[in-house]
Motif scaffolding. Structure first.
Motif, PDB file in Angstrom:
ATOM      1  N   LEU A 188       0.826  -1.205   0.000  1.00  0.00           N
ATOM      2  CA  LEU A 188       0.000   0.000   0.000  1.00  0.00           C
ATOM      3  C   LEU A 188       0.864   1.260   0.000  1.00  0.00           C
ATOM      4  CD1 LEU A 188      -2.835  -0.910   2.552  1.00  0.00           C
ATOM      5  CD2 LEU A 188      -3.088  -0.621   0.077  1.00  0.00           C
ATOM      6  N   ALA A 189       1.952   1.217   0.739  1.00  0.00           N
ATOM      7  CA  ALA A 189       2.824   2.381   0.830  1.00  0.00           C
ATOM      8  C   ALA A 189       3.568   2.656  -0.473  1.00  0.00           C
ATOM      9  CB  ALA A 189       3.823   2.197   1.974  1.00  0.00           C
ATOM     10  N   LEU A 190       3.783   1.625  -1.295  1.00  0.00           N
ATOM     11  CA  LEU A 190       4.515   1.798  -2.552  1.00  0.00           C
ATOM     12  C   LEU A 190       3.611   2.145  -3.743  1.00  0.00           C
ATOM     13  CD1 LEU A 190       7.178  -1.094  -2.486  1.00  0.00           C
ATOM     14  CD2 LEU A 190       7.491   1.325  -1.943  1.00  0.00           C
ATOM     15  N   GLN A 191       2.303   2.153  -3.518  1.00  0.00           N
ATOM     16  CA  GLN A 191       1.389   2.448  -4.614  1.00  0.00           C
ATOM     17  C   GLN A 191       1.606   3.865  -5.156  1.00  0.00           C
ATOM     18  OE1 GLN A 191      -2.656   1.771  -3.384  1.00  0.00           O
ATOM     19  NE2 GLN A 191      -2.628  -0.378  -3.988  1.00  0.00           N
ATOM     20  N   ASP A 192       1.597   3.983  -6.468  1.00  0.00           N
ATOM     21  CA  ASP A 192       1.651   5.276  -7.164  1.00  0.00           C
ATOM     22  C   ASP A 192       2.955   6.044  -6.949  1.00  0.00           C
ATOM     23  OD1 ASP A 192      -0.976   4.804  -8.028  1.00  0.00           O
ATOM     24  OD2 ASP A 192      -1.802   5.733  -6.222  1.00  0.00           O
ATOM     25  N   LEU A 193       4.025   5.375  -6.535  1.00  0.00           N
ATOM     26  CA  LEU A 193       5.295   6.084  -6.360  1.00  0.00           C
ATOM     27  C   LEU A 193       6.058   6.216  -7.682  1.00  0.00           C
ATOM     28  CD1 LEU A 193       6.838   4.872  -2.980  1.00  0.00           C
ATOM     29  CD2 LEU A 193       5.149   6.648  -3.426  1.00  0.00           C
ATOM     30  N   LYS A 194       5.721   5.371  -8.663  1.00  0.00           N
ATOM     31  CA  LYS A 194       6.336   5.438  -9.987  1.00  0.00           C
ATOM     32  C   LYS A 194       7.867   5.408  -9.889  1.00  0.00           C
ATOM     33  CE  LYS A 194       2.261   7.744 -11.827  1.00  0.00           C
ATOM     34  NZ  LYS A 194       1.692   8.941 -12.485  1.00  0.00           N
ATOM     35  N   GLN A 195       8.542   6.491 -10.370  1.00  0.00           N
ATOM     36  CA  GLN A 195      10.002   6.464 -10.408  1.00  0.00           C
ATOM     37  C   GLN A 195      10.625   6.514  -9.023  1.00  0.00           C
ATOM     38  OE1 GLN A 195       8.137   9.063 -11.220  1.00  0.00           O
ATOM     39  NE2 GLN A 195       9.219  11.031 -11.115  1.00  0.00           N
ATOM     40  N   HIS A 196       9.795   6.758  -7.988  1.00  0.00           N
ATOM     41  CA  HIS A 196      10.310   6.813  -6.618  1.00  0.00           C
ATOM     42  C   HIS A 196      10.134   5.475  -5.888  1.00  0.00           C
ATOM     43  CE1 HIS A 196      10.855  11.095  -7.015  1.00  0.00           C
ATOM     44  NE2 HIS A 196       9.586  11.270  -7.307  1.00  0.00           N
ATOM     45  N   THR A 197       9.735   4.428  -6.614  1.00  0.00           N
ATOM     46  CA  THR A 197       9.443   3.143  -5.973  1.00  0.00           C
ATOM     47  C   THR A 197      10.647   2.573  -5.243  1.00  0.00           C
ATOM     48  OG1 THR A 197       7.733   2.619  -7.600  1.00  0.00           O
ATOM     49  CG2 THR A 197       8.664   0.774  -6.365  1.00  0.00           C
ATOM     50  N   SER A 198      11.824   2.615  -5.879  1.00  0.00           N
ATOM     51  CA  SER A 198      13.022   2.065  -5.249  1.00  0.00           C
ATOM     52  C   SER A 198      13.385   2.841  -3.982  1.00  0.00           C
ATOM     53  CB  SER A 198      14.193   2.085  -6.234  1.00  0.00           C
ATOM     54  OG  SER A 198      15.348   1.562  -5.628  1.00  0.00           O
ATOM     55  N   GLN A 199      13.296   4.174  -4.058  1.00  0.00           N
ATOM     56  CA  GLN A 199      13.568   4.995  -2.890  1.00  0.00           C
ATOM     57  C   GLN A 199      12.562   4.685  -1.781  1.00  0.00           C
ATOM     58  OE1 GLN A 199      12.997   9.187  -3.442  1.00  0.00           O
ATOM     59  NE2 GLN A 199      14.091   9.756  -1.578  1.00  0.00           N
ATOM     60  N   GLY A 200      11.298   4.535  -2.172  1.00  0.00           N
ATOM     61  CA  GLY A 200      10.272   4.209  -1.187  1.00  0.00           C
ATOM     62  C   GLY A 200      10.523   2.879  -0.514  1.00  0.00           C
ATOM     63  N   SER A 201      10.988   1.888  -1.290  1.00  0.00           N
ATOM     64  CA  SER A 201      11.312   0.587  -0.715  1.00  0.00           C
ATOM     65  C   SER A 201      12.413   0.710   0.329  1.00  0.00           C
ATOM     66  CB  SER A 201      11.742  -0.379  -1.830  1.00  0.00           C
ATOM     67  OG  SER A 201      12.112  -1.626  -1.289  1.00  0.00           O
ATOM     68  N   GLY A 202      13.410   1.549   0.025  1.00  0.00           N
ATOM     69  CA  GLY A 202      14.480   1.766   0.992  1.00  0.00           C
ATOM     70  C   GLY A 202      13.980   2.421   2.262  1.00  0.00           C
ATOM     71  N   VAL A 203      13.048   3.387   2.129  1.00  0.00           N
ATOM     72  CA  VAL A 203      12.464   4.058   3.295  1.00  0.00           C
ATOM     73  C   VAL A 203      11.725   3.054   4.168  1.00  0.00           C
ATOM     74  CG1 VAL A 203      10.692   5.721   4.015  1.00  0.00           C
ATOM     75  CG2 VAL A 203      12.279   6.314   2.180  1.00  0.00           C
TER      76      VAL A 203
END
Length: 428
Positions: free
Chosen positions: A359-374
Motif C-alpha cells: 500500500l505504501a509503494l502504490q503510485d510512487l512510480k520512479q520513486h518506488t526504489s527509494q520508497g522501498s528503501g524508506v
C-alpha cells in the motif's frame, strides 16, 4: 537525514530499463524466492528462542536481553540505505547472493561467540546476520512485487510472506530441540555458561551451511531480469518519495508493526513461563511460539485469497482491530485465556507487513526504489519498540508492558482505513 537509495534499480545487462524483461518464467522465479522468505523467517524467529536462553545464561534483565533485537533490527536501519545503493548497482539476483553470503558469515560468528561465552560477541553476530538479511529484504520484496501485475502485488507478496511465516513456525521446534532442551546444568556458573553457549554452535553451523548452499544455487539460477525505469539525461527524476503522505505513514506503520510483532515474540517464552499464565518450562513454552507464527502463516495464505476480493486497506484495518482486542485480553486476564489471546495475535499479524509495504509503494512510480528503501529503514521498529517494552517490563511487569504493542496495532488500524488513502502529491 541519510540519503535514500537510488531510484534506479535495473538489472545489469538490461537493454530496456523501462520494462520488465520477459526472460525466464515468473512462476519459477517466485517459487525460488520463497526459499529466501522461509530462511530469513527461520533465522529471525530463532532470536525469540535465544533471548530467554541468553537472559538466563548471562543473568540479564529484560532491557539488557532486548539488546538482541536492538542489534538485530538496528542493522536494518544502518544497512538499508547502502543495501539500496548496492542492489541498484549489481541487480536483484546478485544482491540476493551477497545477502546470503553475509548472513552465512553472521551464523559462523556464533561459534567464537559461544566459545568465549561473550554476550557482546553474540550481539555482534546478530548484527552481521541481520545485515545479510537486510540486503535480502531490500532485493527480494520489490522483486516479488514487480513479478506480475501491479494490482495483485499485495496478494503476491502476501503469498511469498506466507513461506516466511512457515520458517517462523518451524524455527521454535528446531530451537527447543537443539538449544533449550540440551542446556547442561553445573554448580560452577562459569562452566555452565561455557557449556550453555556451546549448545548454539552446531545449530548455527548447520544454518551457515544451508545459507552457503542457497547462495550457490542463486548464483547459477536463471531468473528474469527486471527493473524500475531508470533516469536518463532527458528525463530526470524530480521530487522525492518523502513527499508522498501514504508512504510516510506507511513507514510509520512498518515501524510499529515490526516493533509490535517482534516485541510480542520476544516476550512470549517469559510470558508463558509465568505461574499465573502457563507455568511452562522454557523448552515447553518455546514450542508454543509455533502457534503464534503458525497463525501468521495460515493467515497469509487465506489473506492472499481474501485480498483478491476485498480492498487490502479494509482487511488490514480489520486484522489490526482484532489484534488490539486480543492484546487487551492478554493484558488483563490470566491462565489459558491470556495465553491463547496473545498467541492468536499471530493470526492477526499475518497480512500486515506485506499489505502495509505494498500500500505504501502504490503510485510512487520512479520513486518506488527509494520508497522501498524508506520502508526497509522503518524495520528498525523491531529494535526500538522491544527495547522500550523491556524497560516497561522491568518497571511494570510483562503483562502491562504489552500496552506498547496495543498502541502500535491501533495506529495500523488507522493506516488501513485512512492513512493509506492519503492524498498523493501532484506530478508535473
Amino acid at each position: 537525514m541519510a540519503s535514500a537509495p537510488s531510484n534506479t534499480v535495473a538489472e545489469p545487462g538490461s537493454s530496456d530499463t523501462g520494462s520488465i524483461h520477459q526472460t525466464g518464467n515468473f512462476k519459477f522465479a517466485l517459487v525460488s524466492l520463497t526459499s529466501l522468505f522461509f530462511m530469513w523467517g527461520f533465522l529471525t524467529c530463532l532470536n525469540d528462542i535465544l533471548i530467554p536462553y541468553l537472559k538466563n545464561m548471562f543473568e540479564l534483565n529484560y532491557t539488557q536481553a532486548m539488546l538482541v533485537q536492538f542489534c538485530f533490527f538496528g542493522a536494518y536501519f544502518i544497512v538499508s540505505i547502502p543495501a539500496g545503493h548496492l542492489v541498484g548497482k549489481i541487480g536483484y539476483q546478485k544482491g540476493i547472493v551477497t545477502g546470503l553470503a553475509i548472513a552465512c558469515v553472521g551464523c559462523l560468528m556464533f561459534y567464537p561467540s559461544a566459545s568465549y561465552a561473550s554476550y557482546w560477541m553474540f550481539l555482534s553476530a546478530f548484527f552481521v546476520l541481520a545485515s545479510g538479511i537486510t540486503i535480502l529484504q531490500v532485493a527480494a520484496n520489490p522483486y516479488v512485487s514487480a513479478l506480475g501485475p501491479a494490482e495483485t502485488a499485495s496478494s503476491r507478496l502476501t503469498m511469498t510472506q506466507a513461506f516466511n511465516a512457515l520458517g517462523t513456525t518451524v524455527a521454535p521446534f528446531f530451537g527447543s530441540w537443539l538449544i533449550l532442551s540440551n542446556l547442561p546444568h553445573s554448580e560452577d556458573s562459569s562452566i555452565a555458561a561455557v557449556h550453555q553457549a556451546s549448545t548454539v554452535q552446531v545449530p548455527y553451523l548447520m544454518l551457515a551451511g544451508a545459507l552457503c548452499v542457497l547462495a550457490i544455487v542463486f548464483m547459477i539460477l536463471k531468473l528474469p531480469l527486471l527493473g524500475v525505469k531508470a533516469e536518463s539525461s532527458s528525463e530526470k527524476t524530480t521530487g522525492s518519495a518523502w513527499k508522498y503522505p501514504h508512504l510516510v505513514l506507511g513507514a510509520v506503520g512498518i515501524f510499529v508493526y515490526v516493533g509490535a510483532e517482534v516485541g510480542i515474540g520476544s516476550f512470549l517464552i517469559n510470558f508463558l513461563t509465568q505461574p499465573e499464565i502457563g507455568g511452562f518450562t522454557e523448552a515447553q513454552a518455546a514450542k508454543y511460539i509455533a502457534y503464534y507464527f503458525g497463525g501468521a502463516m495460515i493467515g497469509r495464505f487465506v489473506g492472499a485469497l481474501v485480498m483478491q476480493k476485498i480492498p487490502a486497506g479494509k482487511v488490514l484495518a480489520f486484522n489490526a482491530t482484532c489484534a488490539v482486542i486480543l492484546v487487551g485480553v492478554a493484558m488483563f486476564s490470566a491462565g489459558t485465556t491470556a495465553m491463547w489471546a496473545l498467541l492468536l495475535v499471530g493470526l492477526c499479524n499475518s497480512i500486515m507487513f506485506p499489505t502495509i509495504f505494498s500500500l505504501a509503494l502504490q503510485d510512487l512510480k520512479q520513486h518506488t526504489s527509494q520508497g522501498s528503501g524508506v520502508l526497509c529503514l522503518a524495520i528498525v521498529g523491531g529494535a526500538i519498540v522491544p527495547l522500550l517494552q523491556g524497560i516497561l517490563a522491568d518497571s511494570l511487569g510483562i503483562q502491562l508492558a504489552f500496552a506498547l504493542p496495543l498502541i502500535c496495532y491501533a495506529f495500523i488500524a488507522y493506516y488501513g482505513l485512512v492513512g493509506s488513502k492519503a492524498a498523493r502529491p501532484q506530478t508535473v
